[in-house]
Design a protein around this motif. Structure first.
Motif, short mmCIF file in Angstrom:
data_model
loop_
_atom_site.label_atom_id
_atom_site.label_comp_id
_atom_site.label_asym_id
_atom_site.label_seq_id
_atom_site.Cartn_x
_atom_site.Cartn_y
_atom_site.Cartn_z
N UNK A 324 0.75 -1.26 0.00
CA UNK A 324 0.00 0.00 0.00
C UNK A 324 0.77 1.30 0.00
N UNK A 325 2.08 1.32 -0.35
CA UNK A 325 2.81 2.60 -0.24
C UNK A 325 2.31 3.69 -1.17
N UNK A 326 1.88 3.32 -2.38
CA UNK A 326 1.46 4.34 -3.33
C UNK A 326 0.12 4.97 -2.96
N UNK A 327 -0.66 4.28 -2.13
CA UNK A 327 -1.89 4.89 -1.64
C UNK A 327 -1.55 6.17 -0.89
N UNK A 334 -5.73 12.85 -1.00
CA UNK A 334 -7.03 12.19 -1.00
C UNK A 334 -7.20 11.28 0.20
N UNK A 335 -6.13 10.59 0.59
CA UNK A 335 -6.19 9.68 1.74
C UNK A 335 -6.42 10.45 3.03
N UNK A 336 -5.68 11.55 3.21
CA UNK A 336 -5.85 12.33 4.44
C UNK A 336 -7.20 13.03 4.49
N UNK A 468 -3.85 2.66 -11.14
CA UNK A 468 -5.03 2.84 -11.99
C UNK A 468 -6.32 2.70 -11.17
N UNK A 469 -6.33 1.76 -10.23
CA UNK A 469 -7.58 1.47 -9.51
C UNK A 469 -7.70 2.21 -8.18
N UNK A 470 -6.56 2.70 -7.62
CA UNK A 470 -6.63 3.35 -6.30
C UNK A 470 -7.56 4.57 -6.28
N UNK A 471 -7.48 5.49 -7.28
CA UNK A 471 -8.41 6.64 -7.23
C UNK A 471 -9.87 6.19 -7.21
#
Length: 547
Positions: A324-327, A334-336, A468-471
């Motif tokens: 999960x590092x690229x998240x 976006x994550x925060x 590609x799928x994380x967003x």
């Protein structure tokens, strides 16, 4: 000791019933048209610690560029002018996919760059392969800075990725083959700490530009600025040493001896001769026993179990991406935002997160050699999985309480931030180092460049798919993104425990005996390794030849 240090490098080779010359591979004729490479007369006149520090500085700049380039899209992705220019500013799921697509195109280029560099690093040499990557990267940077539409940006991202694929594939090999056996992990740890520093540079540069410059300047300038790193690398590379293993493989034994002498902290005649003999022994063995092509390495069974090594090297890079590092690194703002923060705070928190990330990677330069790769991998998976699981639970409370109890929601949001910071530090202190040093160690000399390239192919494929799928996952699943990656961390504990052999504090040539076992299981391979050493009473490199 003084007598040892004063020896000349023109010693006569011992007579050998199996002449090493028959196993040399000369550089191809077209190599003369590629400028740069190693020259004993041009190389830095340094020895011992000063030379190692110079090598580390050069390699650190190469990997700093990787960190910069891999994170350069973090705030570009939320720049209104960029989104409008690329026609992805409508807020739809399709736009989210296209945002992820532009990030993933870089991984497609990285894939190509890894294959290209792996295919000619053995013939051209490590330094020239790095320089070729710089040329690709400079072209990509220029195109990125001038991008006018989605198609232009996609092509530029691919070309930039080709350059980064060269540098990130070859630089760890170069340092691993130059460093003392007990410093390889520390070298890679420092390099990837500098990679995180590169990510910090671009992150805060973009943030500062957004606050003080136009929106257009704020995304174009950082994309073009990366060319500065590449120009420096391109110009200074000819003054550094080529690896002794490549020099020996291409028949330049005296150059290899010179480099070994200059790049060892305690170089004596005996230690240099012994290491050179180990390299020659490995060249003999690998010339007849190893698979050498990309396809045969993945499918053909050989004495050195190259196919198994490919699976381990590619597997560790694939699993690294699934931790999960690229998240956090690429989609940090976006994550925060999932923690309940709004306005500038998600971007500020994402930037602050990189500070702990970098510090933890520097700490790993100590732990990766003291505790080894295997323990770091297992500890990291358990720690990261636990922290992400807690993040998911806290983020769920943030969502539930956002309307009914904003004060409590904010407290839970602070907990999410703390856990994300700790997760990032856990990753920086374990997987970012171990996952990149492992592929440079497990392969024999004959296939090291191609093997490392295949591991980078795995990194590129996994990274491209994830980005590609994380967003879309963040948009559609919200806090569940934490739970998903937590479970992925826990699942990966089993294959790491079962199959990943410890490589720390062992000579590169000595690792062949560890993979001589017919069993793929780490515990059994270690047991057979100890038994064979005791039974033969030989150095590990000799034991491999004895069967």
């Amino acid at each position: 000791m003084e007598e040892d240090k004063a020896y000349t490098h023109s010693e006569v080779e011992h007579s050998d019933p199996d002449p090493i010359e028959q196993y040399f591979h000369s550089e191809p004729a077209w190599a003369r048209w590629i400028p740069g490479g190693y020259s004993q007369s041009r190389c830095l006149k340094l020895s011992g610690k000063p030379m190692l520090l110079a090598i580390l500085s050069f390699a650190g700049t190469c990997i700093l560029f990787f960190g910069y380039d891999s994170a350069v899209m973090s705030q570009v992705n939320i720049n209104p002018d960029y989104l409008q220019r690329m026609n992805i500013n409508h807020g739809t799921n399709s736009d989210a996919a296209r945002v992820g697509g532009l990030v993933s195109f870089w991984f497609a280029g990285f894939f190509i760059g890894a294959i290209l560099s792996g295919s000619y690093a053995d013939s051209l040499g490590r330094l020239r392969a790095i320089q070729m990557g710089c040329i690709w990267g400079i072209l990509g940077g220029a195109l990125l800075a001038g991008a006018q539409n989605f198609t232009w940006m996609a092509i530029a991202r691919i070309i930039s990725g080709v350059g980064c694929g060269h540098l990130n594939t070859i630089t760890p090999i170069w340092t691993s083959e130059l460093a003392d056996y007990n410093l390889r992990g520390a070298f890679v740890a420092v390099q990837y700490a500098l990679a995180i520093f590169g990510a910090q540079i671009v992150y805060w540069m973009q943030y500062g530009c957004l606050k003080t410059r136009s929106l257009t300047f704020s995304w174009r300038f950082p994309l073009g600025f990366q060319m500065l790193f590449l120009l420096v690398i391109l110009l200074v590379a000819p003054f550094f040493p080529e690896t002794p293993r490549h020099l020996a493989q291409t028949g330049r034994l005296e150059d290899a001896r010179e480099v070994l002498t200059r790049c060892r902290l305690l170089a004596t005649r005996e230690s240099v001769n012994q290491e050179l003999e180990e390299i020659k022994t490995a060249i003999r063995l690998e010339a007849t026993q190893a698979s050498h092509g990309f396809i045969s390495m993945m499918w053909k069974k050989d004495v050195l179990h190259t196919r198994r090594r490919v699976a381990l090297a590619m597997g560790i890079q694939f699993m690294r991406e699934l931790t999960g590092p690229d998240v956090i690194a690429v989609f940090g703002p976006q994550v925060f935002a999932l923690s309940g923060y709004s306005g500038d705070w998600p971007s500020i928190l994402a930037g602050l997160n990189f500070i702990g990330y970098m510090c933890s990677a520097f700490i790993a330069s100590y732990t990766v050699e003291r505790f080894g790769r295997r323990k770091l991998l297992l500890t990291g998976l358990f720690t990261m999985g636990s922290l992400l699981l807690i993040c998911g639970g806290l983020a769920h409370k943030v969502y539930d309480l956002a309307e009914v109890d904003p004060v409590a929601s904010k407290r839970y949001g602070s907990g999410v931030v703390a856990c994300v910071f700790l997760y990032t530090m856990a990753f920086g202190g374990t997987w970012i180092v171990a996952a990149f040093v492992y592929p440079t160690e497990v392969f024999p000399l004959a296939t090291r460049a191609k093997g490392s390239a295949l591991s980078m192919v795995s990194f590129a494929v996994a990274g491209g798919v994830c980005n590609e799928i994380i967003p879309y996952i963040i948009s559609a699943a919200g806090f569940w993104v934490f739970i998903i990656f937590a479970l992925l961390n826990f699942v990966q504990i089993l294959p790491v425990w079962a199959f990943y052999i410890e490589t720390a504090n062992r000579h590169l040539e000595d690792l062949d005996i560890l993979f001589a076992s017919k069993s793929p299981f780490a515990i059994r391979a270690e047991r057979e390794y100890d038994e064979k050493k005791r039974a033969l009473g030989l150095r590990e490199s000799d034991a491999v030849l004895s069967g």
